[in-house]
Design a protein around this motif. Structure first.
Motif: not given
Length: 186
Positions: A75-79, A110-111, A113-119, A134-140
């Motif tokens: 949604v707009t601000n929630i994943a 930022m994302f 649907i279907g993206d594989i992410v690390r958090a 918030k860290d560089d190693n986190l995200g898609v």
């Protein structure tokens, strides 16, 4: 002499402290002995000990743990991210983690649907798992083109380009995006 009883759930009362002593996968609460896991109760009458033999343990993420999952709702601000691995250990528990973006950058930019992410897990509150990127190693860490489903290449720290339809889209990419074999992670 040992006898086995019914299957219990976490929190179920299985004995009183006057009858038995607490052992594996149990805890004492307000004069009773309760289960910490899903399993079968084993009463050791001779030793006066009660324990629970776990049927299947479910790994629950804790604050500070790293998760890998895929974005299944946006949604707009929630994943909402379905957790696949917790600290590089496969999880079949089907937990969902929530990312709530605050500020100018919204989750839908930022994302996809279907993206594989690390958090990283920041809190467990009211039955929800809250995560951060918030860290560089986190995200898609893996994605496909949101237009045609084709392969994409990283063109900057925040953009990927489809090699089939040339669509450029923004993502919150992990610093090691493109260097990971996603299938071997969990």
């Amino acid at each position: 002499m040992k006898r086995s009883a019914k299957v219990v759930l976490p929190g179920d009362e299985i004995a009183t402290i006057e009858e038995f002593s607490s052992s594996n996968h149990t805890y004492e609460y307000d004069g009773s002995i309760r289960s910490t896991s899903i399993g079968k109760v084993i009463y050791d009458i001779k030793s006066r000990i009660v324990k629970v033999n776990v049927i299947k343990s479910v790994q629950v993420p804790n604050k500070g743990d790293y998760i890998i999952g895929f974005v299944h709702s946006l949604v707009t601000n929630i994943a909402s991210i379905r957790v696949l691995c917790i600290n590089s250990i496969k999880s079949d528990a089907r937990f969902d983690a929530l990312y709530i973006s605050r500020g100018k950058i919204k989750a839908h930019s930022m994302f996809r649907i279907g993206d594989i992410v690390r958090a990283r897990v920041v809190s467990l509150l009211n039955g929800y798992i809250y995560i951060t990127f918030k860290d560089d190693n986190l995200g898609v860490i893996y994605t496909r083109c949101s237009g045609c489903g084709g392969e994409v290449v990283k063109i900057s720290n925040e953009e990927v380009k489809c090699i089939e339809c040339n669509l450029i889209s923004t993502r919150k990419l992990a610093s090691d995006y493109g260097e990971i074999n996603v299938l071997a992670l969990c």
